[in-house]
Design a protein around this motif. Sequence first.
Motif, short mmCIF file in Angstrom:
data_model
loop_
_atom_site.label_atom_id
_atom_site.label_comp_id
_atom_site.label_asym_id
_atom_site.label_seq_id
_atom_site.Cartn_x
_atom_site.Cartn_y
_atom_site.Cartn_z
N ALA A 641 -45.67 -31.52 7.65
CA ALA A 641 -45.01 -30.94 8.83
C ALA A 641 -43.93 -29.99 8.31
CB ALA A 641 -44.43 -32.01 9.73
N VAL A 642 -44.37 -28.83 7.84
CA VAL A 642 -43.46 -27.86 7.22
C VAL A 642 -43.82 -26.46 7.69
CG1 VAL A 642 -43.08 -29.26 5.16
CG2 VAL A 642 -44.97 -27.64 5.19
N THR A 643 -42.91 -25.54 7.48
CA THR A 643 -43.21 -24.13 7.64
C THR A 643 -42.78 -23.41 6.37
OG1 THR A 643 -41.05 -23.59 8.59
CG2 THR A 643 -42.79 -24.21 10.13
N GLY A 644 -43.24 -22.19 6.22
CA GLY A 644 -42.85 -21.41 5.07
C GLY A 644 -43.03 -19.94 5.36
N PRO A 645 -42.34 -19.06 4.60
CA PRO A 645 -42.41 -17.63 4.87
C PRO A 645 -43.68 -16.99 4.32
CG PRO A 645 -40.95 -18.06 3.02
CD PRO A 645 -41.38 -19.40 3.53
N VAL A 646 -44.27 -16.12 5.12
CA VAL A 646 -45.35 -15.24 4.69
C VAL A 646 -44.73 -13.86 4.47
CG1 VAL A 646 -47.49 -14.08 5.37
CG2 VAL A 646 -47.13 -16.49 5.95
N GLN A 659 -42.65 -16.66 9.65
CA GLN A 659 -42.78 -18.09 9.33
C GLN A 659 -44.12 -18.61 9.80
OE1 GLN A 659 -39.95 -18.68 6.98
NE2 GLN A 659 -40.45 -20.65 7.91
N LEU A 660 -44.82 -19.32 8.91
CA LEU A 660 -46.12 -19.89 9.25
C LEU A 660 -46.06 -21.40 9.17
CD1 LEU A 660 -49.18 -19.59 9.84
CD2 LEU A 660 -49.53 -19.58 7.34
N GLY A 661 -46.60 -22.05 10.18
CA GLY A 661 -46.75 -23.50 10.16
C GLY A 661 -47.87 -23.90 11.09
N ASP A 671 -48.77 -28.16 19.64
CA ASP A 671 -48.16 -26.84 19.77
C ASP A 671 -47.02 -26.62 18.78
OD1 ASP A 671 -46.41 -28.67 20.84
OD2 ASP A 671 -46.09 -27.59 22.72
N ALA A 672 -46.93 -27.47 17.75
CA ALA A 672 -45.86 -27.31 16.77
C ALA A 672 -45.92 -25.94 16.12
CB ALA A 672 -45.97 -28.40 15.70
#
Length: 732
Positions: A641-646, A659-661, A671-672
């Motif tokens: 359950a993380v996001t990170g930059p593209v 940000q992609l998650g 819908d996270a």
Amino acid sequence: MTSPRLRRHRSTLAGLCALATAAAGLLLSVPAAAAATTATATTAATPAAAQYPGYAPTPPMGWNDWSYYQCGENEQNVLANARALVSSGLAAKGYDTVTIDDCWMAADRDSAGNLVPDPTTFPDGMAYVGRRLHSMGLKFGIYEDAGTSTCGGYPGSEDHWTQDADLFASWGVDYVKLDGCNVPTPAGENDEQAYHATYAAMSQALLHSGRKMVFSISAPAYFEGTSAWDSVIGWSAQLGNLWREGDDIALGQESGAAKWSSIMDNYGYNVGLADLQAPGRWNDPDFLLAGDSGLSQDEIQSQVSLWAMMAAPLISSTDLTKASAGALAALGNKDVIAVDQDPLGLQGRIVAQGAGYDVLSKPLTGGDRAVALFNSSDSAQTVTVSAATAGLAEGSSFELENLVTKAVTQTTGTISADVPPHATVIYRVSPGGDRKVQPATAITWQDVSTAATPSTYLVSLDDYGTARLSRIRLSVHAPKGWKVTPATGRLPKPRSGTAAYELVTLKAPKDTTPGTTMSTITATATYRAGAAGAGSVSGPRTMAVTVPYPSLAAAFNNVGVTSETATGPGNLDSTGDSYSAEALAAQAGVAPGSTVSANGLSFSWPTAAAGAPDNVAASGETVTLAGTGSSLAFLGSETGAVTGPVTVTYTDGSTSTGQLGFPNWCCTPNDAYGAKVALTTDHRDTPTGPANYGTSYQVFSNTIPLTVGKTVQSITLPNQPAIHVFALSITP
């Protein structure tokens, strides 16, 4: 503090997903009104409980089987690791509690309602194990659950509080870890009230069992990310000695990247909780992974050092019978252990932050401070803080003891170190220092590149002591193929407390292999420092050379789809689970090479056959992509359950980011992170075959914006291995 993630339930193991779904559902079912419940309101619905005794005046230390063995633990490997604690010397240094986690018991209680050890894995029973541990000078810890069943599906302690506490006492148990899967919420109560009542019941039962047992509470972990989190930690500190307050740490079979990401996550949620901890009542960010495969020595040392700075329990969870000398050295460093076990019992706090680094400071008995310089980034950097910022009283001189290298230096007020990627330098800082102690020095790299002079760096030798440096020689060492100009040279003699400089140009070797190659360039300065004599210091520079993959498919590194007749290659969640090719075809109309149209977006499903790599477990891969449009669309899922930059690079050299998650593939809100469901199947493949029917396993779409009017050249995916990308496209 990083954004909290959903707790990684133990039931991610094959065959237990339904339990994970139920547990996750329980966590997510906390209504807004319940989340806002105050500790006072909760207590009003819960019988008053006596303050639990201070059985853990310093953070507990020891070993637990879960992260490495999970449900594969048995009497033999528990006792083998106990013997390793003793023979390695770790037990003598404080690692004295051996805890048996979930899955130790039979599927049912006996006719009298007592818990029964599994006769196959623990044939001699738990009283026998306890006697063996005590004979080695160790303490005996055991796991149970506050709910109707454990996370692994074995009998829980619900309505058996006194019976279980008395049974544990009769076995010689010294430490009880009570998890929180499957805690029922009675009608008329909210979830926090239900958890409070059940943990209070066990707290009282242990208190009246006639045996002193340290009580570890897991309730806060089930409220991480809700507004009730602080409240739950508050009453946990009344009912027990320590509490698990967030995500589980990564499992032993997960990748090194996943383990480091997990360490970062657990550090992130724990480091901000110093106000909720008190001496003798401990925040617990979960196990130490020192000794596990995939982690570097710097990463191992970082976790141990950071946990010590946070006054966290030091509980190893790996196979200590096979631990490397480096892992044992990190675990057994008596000076770092002393920081963790300091009698003041204070949790260190972040006193300074910057791009990819934190500085933590922790008061110690006698007026000293422990100061940790943590480089969380993927590149080496110099981390610096003043003694005043670190909380030290004003003085003309301070002594810095590096608790890992044991080097002692003197500074007039600057605490600095050249820190490799993912590494932590931990100092004990004391007032004083004399002329015969080497001055604190550091090498700093500053990028001064221009179009006319690319890859040019100002390399400086910084002197933070009182001695004036002389006879300074700088040498720069690089891996084969790199060109360094100049590679060696003499630096001018600087004034005391200032720096000497050299301009250095680097040229990388030519490489056409797709991917990112990380190289370490090291500058070393040797010098004389007055009465202290000869000294030296080295500073690394991390250089990343990236050759884009020609396509997303060329970067595929993970098997996410398998045939139900051959599930073995599956690896979506690092434990051998995967999507079913048959279910994808029958229920979502998806086959290799087919078009997936969903949410107004269109993708090409990978052409890879079932059981072959078909997705990117994102770890910063750069992929060539051409086109223009308004957004970049992704098809994928997560096992975290993380996001990170593209990062999007355009043909004119400019960039943009987004940000992609994705939601978890089965067990979180759909819908996270702004994602939408693209396709759904009703079961998954596990290492033993298709299973978990009735649970939705989904793939999602998500988008990030593009700079309109510019042509895309390449994209760089997040450095988050829990994010899986199956396809991408540019939307007009």
